[in-house]
Enzyme design. Structure first.
Site, mmCIF file in Angstrom:
data_model
loop_
_atom_site.group_PDB
_atom_site.id
_atom_site.type_symbol
_atom_site.label_atom_id
_atom_site.label_comp_id
_atom_site.label_asym_id
_atom_site.label_seq_id
_atom_site.Cartn_x
_atom_site.Cartn_y
_atom_site.Cartn_z
ATOM 1 N N HIS A 150 1.041 -1.015 0.348
ATOM 2 C CA HIS A 150 -0.086 -0.067 0.085
ATOM 3 C C HIS A 150 1.086 1.336 0.218
ATOM 4 O O HIS A 150 0.474 2.113 -0.864
ATOM 5 C CB HIS A 150 -0.966 0.018 1.145
ATOM 6 C CG HIS A 150 -1.747 -0.989 1.264
ATOM 7 N ND1 HIS A 150 -3.160 -0.766 1.635
ATOM 8 C CD2 HIS A 150 -1.836 -2.537 1.170
ATOM 9 C CE1 HIS A 150 -3.872 -2.053 1.535
ATOM 10 N NE2 HIS A 150 -2.966 -2.972 1.138
ATOM 11 N N HIS B 294 5.081 -13.725 -7.290
ATOM 12 C CA HIS B 294 3.893 -13.959 -6.629
ATOM 13 C C HIS B 294 2.737 -13.508 -7.441
ATOM 14 O O HIS B 294 1.647 -13.796 -7.044
ATOM 15 C CB HIS B 294 4.003 -13.790 -5.279
ATOM 16 C CG HIS B 294 4.050 -12.372 -4.894
ATOM 17 N ND1 HIS B 294 4.953 -11.552 -5.339
ATOM 18 C CD2 HIS B 294 3.156 -11.568 -3.960
ATOM 19 C CE1 HIS B 294 4.684 -10.151 -5.051
ATOM 20 N NE2 HIS B 294 3.751 -10.301 -4.181
ATOM 21 N N TRP C 187 -0.282 -7.024 -7.251
ATOM 22 C CA TRP C 187 -0.190 -6.024 -8.468
ATOM 23 C C TRP C 187 0.823 -5.197 -8.896
ATOM 24 O O TRP C 187 1.092 -4.776 -9.770
ATOM 25 C CB TRP C 187 -1.832 -5.276 -8.118
ATOM 26 C CG TRP C 187 -2.184 -4.422 -9.383
ATOM 27 C CD1 TRP C 187 -2.203 -3.062 -9.159
ATOM 28 C CD2 TRP C 187 -2.292 -4.870 -10.685
ATOM 29 N NE1 TRP C 187 -2.535 -2.614 -10.610
ATOM 30 C CE2 TRP C 187 -2.656 -3.573 -11.445
ATOM 31 C CE3 TRP C 187 -2.197 -5.929 -11.509
ATOM 32 C CZ2 TRP C 187 -2.837 -3.733 -12.777
ATOM 33 C CZ3 TRP C 187 -2.598 -6.123 -12.727
ATOM 34 C CH2 TRP C 187 -2.919 -4.808 -13.278
ATOM 35 N N SER D 7 3.990 -5.660 -8.269
ATOM 36 C CA SER D 7 5.058 -6.632 -8.926
ATOM 37 C C SER D 7 4.386 -6.750 -10.535
ATOM 38 O O SER D 7 5.243 -6.890 -11.400
ATOM 39 C CB SER D 7 5.424 -8.174 -8.245
ATOM 40 O OG SER D 7 5.563 -7.806 -7.123
ATOM 41 N N GLU E 211 5.037 -3.551 -12.105
ATOM 42 C CA GLU E 211 6.639 -3.295 -12.423
ATOM 43 C C GLU E 211 7.201 -4.032 -13.516
ATOM 44 O O GLU E 211 7.899 -3.731 -14.247
ATOM 45 C CB GLU E 211 7.127 -3.437 -11.123
ATOM 46 C CG GLU E 211 6.904 -2.151 -10.030
ATOM 47 C CD GLU E 211 7.282 -2.401 -8.583
ATOM 48 O OE1 GLU E 211 7.776 -3.379 -8.466
ATOM 49 O OE2 GLU E 211 6.919 -1.796 -7.698
ATOM 50 N N ASP F 172 -5.246 -11.366 -4.674
ATOM 51 C CA ASP F 172 -5.769 -10.779 -6.035
ATOM 52 C C ASP F 172 -4.442 -11.784 -7.028
ATOM 53 O O ASP F 172 -4.602 -11.605 -8.351
ATOM 54 C CB ASP F 172 -5.528 -9.476 -6.483
ATOM 55 C CG ASP F 172 -4.074 -8.851 -6.103
ATOM 56 O OD1 ASP F 172 -3.372 -9.552 -5.183
ATOM 57 O OD2 ASP F 172 -3.848 -7.922 -6.887
ATOM 58 N N GLN F 173 -3.571 -12.500 -6.387
ATOM 59 C CA GLN F 173 -2.406 -13.031 -7.300
ATOM 60 C C GLN F 173 -2.946 -14.014 -8.328
ATOM 61 O O GLN F 173 -2.388 -13.782 -9.478
ATOM 62 C CB GLN F 173 -1.560 -13.385 -6.190
ATOM 63 C CG GLN F 173 -0.805 -12.480 -5.344
ATOM 64 C CD GLN F 173 -0.096 -13.236 -4.321
ATOM 65 O OE1 GLN F 173 0.086 -14.359 -4.277
ATOM 66 N NE2 GLN F 173 0.104 -12.314 -3.182
#
Length: 472
Positions: free
Chosen positions: A20, A364, A367, A369, A372, A388-389
């Site tokens: 966050h 993993h 979001w 990651s 990015e 959410d993964q």
């Protein structure tokens, strides 16, 4: 001559969770450089890579100032309290109880200091911030820190807008939501299947009520070119939705974690990357919360070693301790013993992903990651766990076309096979080409006058208008 009034004040409030804090900090820098007075607030603690001192102010490349004032006092746990390190759900529950009084006090102190708050911008999963803002007579915005597609799935599920969702991840049903591809049960965000008493689900439901009933703006860490159909479809229900991402700035050294130890670590792993060939390194990082078991760690490292490629592995806490003492590292021959692998406790993920030596990201699929990786043009091997993964992994593989899924349970042969497929298999060149296109789209979105820049400027203009109205 009368002095001009100060710019309107945006108070940014983040739950003290790394996923966050990071995007909200980037948004804060962009808002400050666009003409707002910006104060960033969270609760720094030992598990958070955040070293800005209470009362600190940093210059944003000569275009504005970002201030820091911590949430503190009252019944809030102090920053050194070990409970922040144990369970994110316990932290959320504690914030629901204790943070409102601390935030209300901070808002009032800003007014007493001649910096009245014009708008509170809160990270997602902090619905208490919106309630406090409303109680103090302040407008508020939410920064949704997951994808618009995930938000749309949540919205349609909790408002019963898309028929029956499957009852668990093994069901055969397929979900159809406007603007999204057909979603299998196992591709849905985990909170859809979570029990009602689960604190993350309770906070999510409260946040969805905020978005629909009280938030004046809904800012999303995405960009129009990435999720155009999902954004347009969801606007029928949430018209204030505004893409402002990717909230990713690899050029800011250390992502705001500016202590001497982090800088020294940066120098070490960046020098190691500098010594590797372009596109040769496998970068492995699973975020700030996910932990691998001992058997998974052994399989991961053995699979990495079997690729014969250099790898940079982020291993935290017990995982790193077991790695450095366990025989599972011996086949990898960690750098320093003449081998190809390097293990670090932490790294600036944005800087690593943007380095020319990195050719693959084992992730993993949080979001941040995901964004990015796309903004850096790096193909991925996905290993989603929760939240959410699974949805992000589905999009990375099947929609964005930049990766493959690593099966569970983790096995060394699968690790090697997936990395080889992404970096050298028949489909590798096409994945790299698509990843490069997403990188160009992401960078274009935040350029002056383009989609996300327009979104941020539209929000800034609305807040400036609030300030002008208050001065009349």
């Amino acid at each position: 001559m009368a002095s001009s009034p100060p710019p309107p004040h945006a108070l940014l409030v983040s739950a003290p969770l790394q996923g966050h804090v990071n995007p909200l900090l980037v948004l804060g820098r962009r808002l400050a450089s666009s003409g707002l007075l910006v104060t960033f607030s969270t609760i720094p603690h030992a598990g958070l890579k955040f070293t800005h001192a209470d009362g600190e102010a940093t210059d944003i490349a000569g275009h504005g100032t970002l201030r820091f004032e911590h949430l503190q006092g009252g019944d809030l746990w102090p920053p050194h309290d070990p409970r922040y390190l144990v369970n994110g759900g316990d932290t959320l529950r504690h914030l629901e109880d204790a943070a409102p009084a601390a935030l209300a006090g901070l808002i009032r102190r800003q007014s007493d200091a001649g910096r009245p708050v014009a708008v509170v911008v809160a990270s997602a999963f902090a619905p208490w911030a919106g309630r406090v803002a409303a109680g103090e007579g302040v407008r508020h915005a939410v920064l949704w820190t997951e994808s618009c597609s995930v938000l749309s799935l949540f919205y349609h599920f909790f408002h019963n807008l898309a028929g029956d969702f499957p009852s668990d991840t093994t069901a055969a049903a397929v979900v159809s939501v406007p603007g999204l591809p057909a979603m299998a049960a196992g591709d849905l965000p985990v909170l859809i299947h979570a029990p009602e008493q689960f604190i993350w689900r309770q906070v999510l439901v409260a946040e969805l009520h905020n978005l629909h009933d009280t938030a004046s703006w809904l800012l999303v860490n995405t960009f129009d070119e990435l999720e155009h159909e999902a954004i347009e479809a969801l606007r029928a229900h949430l018209p204030s939705i505004t893409p402002v991402g990717p909230l990713f700035d690899p050029d800011v050294h250390g992502d705001g974690h500016g202590d001497a130890a982090a800088a020294a670590a940066d120098d070490d792993y960046m020098a190691w990357l500098d010594a590797q060939s372009p596109g040769s390194v496998v970068f492995v990082a699973f975020g700030s919360l996910m932990r691998l078991g001992a058997d998974e760690t052994t399989e991961l490292v053995a699979g990495l070693a079997a690729t014969g490629r250099p790898f940079l592995l982020v291993a935290r806490d017990k995982n790193r301790a077991s790695l450095l003492s366990d025989d599972c590292l011996s086949p990898a021959a960690i750098t320093g013993g003449g081998g190809r692998g390097k293990v670090v406790a932490w790294c600036s993920q944005g800087r690593v992903l943007s380095h020319a030596a990195v050719g693959c990201f084992v992730t993993h699929c949080g979001w941040n990651s995901t964004v990015e990786a796309l903004a850096s043009g790096v193909p991925v091997v996905t290993f989603p766990a929760w939240g959410d993964q699974p949805t992000n992994a589905k999009f990375l593989e099947d929609v964005y076309g930049v990766g493959v899924r690593l099966p569970r349970p983790m096995a060394r042969c699968d690790v090697t096979r997936c990395i080889d497929k992404v970096m050298g298999g028949p489909e590798a060149a096409a994945m790299r080409e698509r990843a490069g296109r997403w990188k160009a789209e992401a960078r274009a979105a935040v350029a002056a006058g383009e989609s996300s820049d327009r979104g941020i400027q539209g929000f800034v203009d609305a807040v400036l208008a609030l300030g002008a109205a208050a001065d009349d």
